[in-house]
Design an enzyme around this catalytic site. Structure first.
Site, PDB file in Angstrom:
ATOM      1  N   ILE A  68     -39.583  89.973  73.896  1.00 51.08           N
ATOM      2  CA  ILE A  68     -39.536  88.536  74.170  1.00 51.08           C
ATOM      3  C   ILE A  68     -38.104  88.205  74.556  1.00 51.08           C
ATOM      4  O   ILE A  68     -37.160  88.704  73.926  1.00 51.08           O
ATOM      5  CB  ILE A  68     -40.019  87.687  72.970  1.00 51.08           C
ATOM      6  CG1 ILE A  68     -40.033  86.191  73.345  1.00 51.08           C
ATOM      7  CG2 ILE A  68     -39.185  87.921  71.727  1.00 51.08           C
ATOM      8  CD1 ILE A  68     -40.783  85.312  72.350  1.00 51.08           C
ATOM      9  N   ALA A  69     -37.916  87.443  75.603  1.00 47.76           N
ATOM     10  CA  ALA A  69     -36.562  87.102  76.038  1.00 47.76           C
ATOM     11  C   ALA A  69     -36.579  85.789  76.811  1.00 47.76           C
ATOM     12  O   ALA A  69     -37.531  85.483  77.526  1.00 47.76           O
ATOM     13  CB  ALA A  69     -35.983  88.205  76.923  1.00 47.76           C
ATOM     14  N   GLU A 102     -41.131  94.630  65.677  1.00 49.43           N
ATOM     15  CA  GLU A 102     -39.939  95.256  65.105  1.00 49.43           C
ATOM     16  C   GLU A 102     -38.721  94.617  65.747  1.00 49.43           C
ATOM     17  O   GLU A 102     -38.751  94.322  66.940  1.00 49.43           O
ATOM     18  CB  GLU A 102     -39.891  96.750  65.444  1.00 49.43           C
ATOM     19  CG  GLU A 102     -40.974  97.574  64.795  1.00 49.43           C
ATOM     20  CD  GLU A 102     -41.271  98.840  65.577  1.00 49.43           C
ATOM     21  OE1 GLU A 102     -42.184  99.554  65.166  1.00 49.43           O
ATOM     22  OE2 GLU A 102     -40.602  99.076  66.602  1.00 49.43           O
ATOM     23  N   ASN A 107     -30.044  91.659  64.864  1.00 48.90           N
ATOM     24  CA  ASN A 107     -30.497  90.548  65.710  1.00 48.90           C
ATOM     25  C   ASN A 107     -30.937  89.369  64.828  1.00 48.90           C
ATOM     26  O   ASN A 107     -32.109  89.081  64.654  1.00 48.90           O
ATOM     27  CB  ASN A 107     -31.628  90.997  66.643  1.00 48.90           C
ATOM     28  CG  ASN A 107     -31.859  90.011  67.782  1.00 48.90           C
ATOM     29  OD1 ASN A 107     -31.422  88.860  67.699  1.00 48.90           O
ATOM     30  ND2 ASN A 107     -32.527  90.464  68.828  1.00 48.90           N
ATOM     31  N   TYR A 114     -38.354  84.291  64.389  1.00 48.40           N
ATOM     32  CA  TYR A 114     -39.628  84.757  63.829  1.00 48.40           C
ATOM     33  C   TYR A 114     -39.915  84.086  62.488  1.00 48.40           C
ATOM     34  O   TYR A 114     -41.039  83.677  62.214  1.00 48.40           O
ATOM     35  CB  TYR A 114     -39.623  86.287  63.677  1.00 48.40           C
ATOM     36  CG  TYR A 114     -39.362  87.019  64.983  1.00 48.40           C
ATOM     37  CD1 TYR A 114     -39.952  86.578  66.168  1.00 48.40           C
ATOM     38  CD2 TYR A 114     -38.543  88.132  65.038  1.00 48.40           C
ATOM     39  CE1 TYR A 114     -39.708  87.230  67.370  1.00 48.40           C
ATOM     40  CE2 TYR A 114     -38.299  88.787  66.233  1.00 48.40           C
ATOM     41  CZ  TYR A 114     -38.877  88.329  67.393  1.00 48.40           C
ATOM     42  OH  TYR A 114     -38.640  88.969  68.575  1.00 48.40           O
TER      43      TYR A 114
HETATM   44  C1  LIG Z   1     -34.289  85.488  70.530  1.00 46.28           C
HETATM   45  C2  LIG Z   1     -34.581  84.499  71.665  1.00 46.28           C
HETATM   46  C3  LIG Z   1     -35.908  84.865  72.327  1.00 46.28           C
HETATM   47  C4  LIG Z   1     -34.689  83.091  71.046  1.00 46.28           C
HETATM   48  O1  LIG Z   1     -34.958  82.162  72.083  1.00 46.28           O
HETATM   49  P1  LIG Z   1     -34.139  80.798  72.174  1.00 46.28           P
HETATM   50  O2  LIG Z   1     -34.766  79.986  73.247  1.00 46.28           O
HETATM   51  O3  LIG Z   1     -32.703  81.094  72.284  1.00 46.28           O
HETATM   52  O4  LIG Z   1     -34.431  80.174  70.714  1.00 46.28           O
HETATM   53  P2  LIG Z   1     -34.863  78.682  70.363  1.00 46.28           P
HETATM   54  O5  LIG Z   1     -33.891  77.722  70.974  1.00 46.28           O
HETATM   55  O6  LIG Z   1     -36.312  78.511  70.679  1.00 46.28           O
HETATM   56  O7  LIG Z   1     -34.684  78.677  68.795  1.00 46.28           O
HETATM   57  C5  LIG Z   1     -35.666  79.280  67.955  1.00 46.28           C
HETATM   58  C6  LIG Z   1     -35.090  79.615  66.607  1.00 46.28           C
HETATM   59  O8  LIG Z   1     -34.078  80.593  66.787  1.00 46.28           O
HETATM   60  C7  LIG Z   1     -33.007  80.338  65.894  1.00 46.28           C
HETATM   61  N1  LIG Z   1     -31.791  80.198  66.687  1.00 46.28           N
HETATM   62  C8  LIG Z   1     -31.646  79.628  67.903  1.00 46.28           C
HETATM   63  N2  LIG Z   1     -30.386  79.738  68.311  1.00 46.28           N
HETATM   64  C9  LIG Z   1     -29.733  80.397  67.340  1.00 46.28           C
HETATM   65  C10 LIG Z   1     -28.411  80.845  67.171  1.00 46.28           C
HETATM   66  N3  LIG Z   1     -27.454  80.622  68.081  1.00 46.28           N
HETATM   67  N4  LIG Z   1     -28.101  81.536  66.049  1.00 46.28           N
HETATM   68  C11 LIG Z   1     -29.037  81.792  65.106  1.00 46.28           C
HETATM   69  N5  LIG Z   1     -30.302  81.381  65.211  1.00 46.28           N
HETATM   70  C12 LIG Z   1     -30.651  80.703  66.313  1.00 46.28           C
HETATM   71  C13 LIG Z   1     -33.313  79.105  65.131  1.00 46.28           C
HETATM   72  O9  LIG Z   1     -33.829  79.530  63.874  1.00 46.28           O
HETATM   73  C14 LIG Z   1     -34.428  78.449  65.900  1.00 46.28           C
HETATM   74  O10 LIG Z   1     -35.339  77.933  64.974  1.00 46.28           O
HETATM   75  P3  LIG Z   1     -35.650  76.342  64.939  1.00 46.28           P
HETATM   76  O11 LIG Z   1     -36.551  76.139  66.133  1.00 46.28           O
HETATM   77  O12 LIG Z   1     -36.354  76.190  63.640  1.00 46.28           O
HETATM   78  O13 LIG Z   1     -34.330  75.650  65.057  1.00 46.28           O
HETATM   79  C15 LIG Z   1     -33.433  84.481  72.722  1.00 46.28           C
HETATM   80  O14 LIG Z   1     -32.230  84.129  72.097  1.00 46.28           O
HETATM   81  C16 LIG Z   1     -33.272  85.777  73.478  1.00 46.28           C
HETATM   82  O15 LIG Z   1     -33.860  85.949  74.550  1.00 46.28           O
HETATM   83  N6  LIG Z   1     -32.448  86.719  72.933  1.00 46.28           N
HETATM   84  C17 LIG Z   1     -32.209  87.997  73.591  1.00 46.28           C
HETATM   85  C18 LIG Z   1     -33.433  88.892  73.553  1.00 46.28           C
HETATM   86  C19 LIG Z   1     -33.881  89.184  72.139  1.00 46.28           C
HETATM   87  O16 LIG Z   1     -33.086  89.368  71.231  1.00 46.28           O
HETATM   88  N7  LIG Z   1     -35.209  89.244  71.965  1.00 46.28           N
HETATM   89  C20 LIG Z   1     -35.834  89.568  70.689  1.00 46.28           C
HETATM   90  C21 LIG Z   1     -35.930  91.053  70.518  1.00 46.28           C
HETATM   91  S1  LIG Z   1     -36.834  91.476  69.038  1.00 46.28           S
END
Ligand SMILES: CC(C)(COP(=O)(O)OP(=O)(O)OC[C@H]1O[C@@H](n2cnc3c(N)ncnc32)[C@H](O)[C@@H]1OP(=O)(O)O)[C@@H](O)C(=O)NCCC(=O)NCCS
Length: 149
Positions: A68-69, A102, A107, A114
């Site tokens: 997921i990204a 996983e 991360n 999650y």
């Molecule tokens: C992980 C990822 C998919 C999250 O998507 P996102 O659009 O940035 O996240 P969101 O804005 O929807 O936030 C969702 C939750 O993430 C957490 N979150 C968001 N930004 C955060 C930050 N800077 N630090 C810590 N937690 C954070 C919060 O808990 C948030 O929960 P909430 O909705 O209750 O506030 C994105 O950051 C990403 O693509 N990361 C790189 C790829 C990756 O790591 N994929 C997962 C592999 S297992």
């Protein structure tokens, strides 16, 4: 958020998204295999560019989230949560009862996502992933879905 099934026409966009968000991105041939063999969904921004994507496998009433990204410029705006919720809703509607995944121990951001979406941590795998300093653990999570999700 409007989720759509992605196709081979999206390989280049997926390779770019993966390379921008993953320290061990998949190659274009691997993405082609994935698109042929797994379920890949995503959403586009107003300009039609891929904003985020998720890949999951499915066997009977179990699924596994493989990737997921969200595009870096779009992160932190709730889109990851919306994409994950969309995947969970789709799977629940199709009769899936559990989705596993996983994630790297380091991360924290993905684990926060999650956990806030209702996942339960069900275990760890020691030294599962290669990383810059050697190896790191995997944390295993499960979502338990109901038809009403
Ligand atoms: C992980 C990822 C998919 C999250 O998507 P996102 O659009 O940035 O996240 P969101 O804005 O929807 O936030 C969702 C939750 O993430 C957490 N979150 C968001 N930004 C955060 C930050 N800077 N630090 C810590 N937690 C954070 C919060 O808990 C948030 O929960 P909430 O909705 O209750 O506030 C994105 O950051 C990403 O693509 N990361 C790189 C790829 C990756 O790591 N994929 C997962 C592999 S297992």
């Amino acid at each position: 958020m409007k989720l759509e099934a992605l196709s081979l026409a999206d390989v280049d966009a997926l390779v770019a998204l993966d390379a921008a968000t993953n320290i061990h991105p998949w190659t274009a041939p691997l993405w082609r295999d994935t698109l042929n063999q797994q379920h890949t969904v995503g959403f586009r921004d107003a300009g039609g560019q891929l904003g985020g994507a998720a890949v999951f496998s499915r066997v009977l009433d179990e699924a596994e989230l493989l990737m997921i990204a969200i595009a870096p410029a779009q992160q932190g705006k709730g889109l990851g949560r919306a994409l994950l919720d969309g995947v969970l809703r789709q799977l629940a509607a199709e009769g899936v009862r559990e989705m596993f995944l996983e994630v790297r121990a380091s991360n924290q951001r993905a684990q926060a996502l999650y956990q806030s979406a209702g996942a339960n941590e069900i275990g760890q795998r020691r030294n599962y992933y290669p990383c810059a300093g050697g190896r790191e653990d995997a944390h295993l999570y499960a979502f338990y879905l109901s038809a009403a999700a």
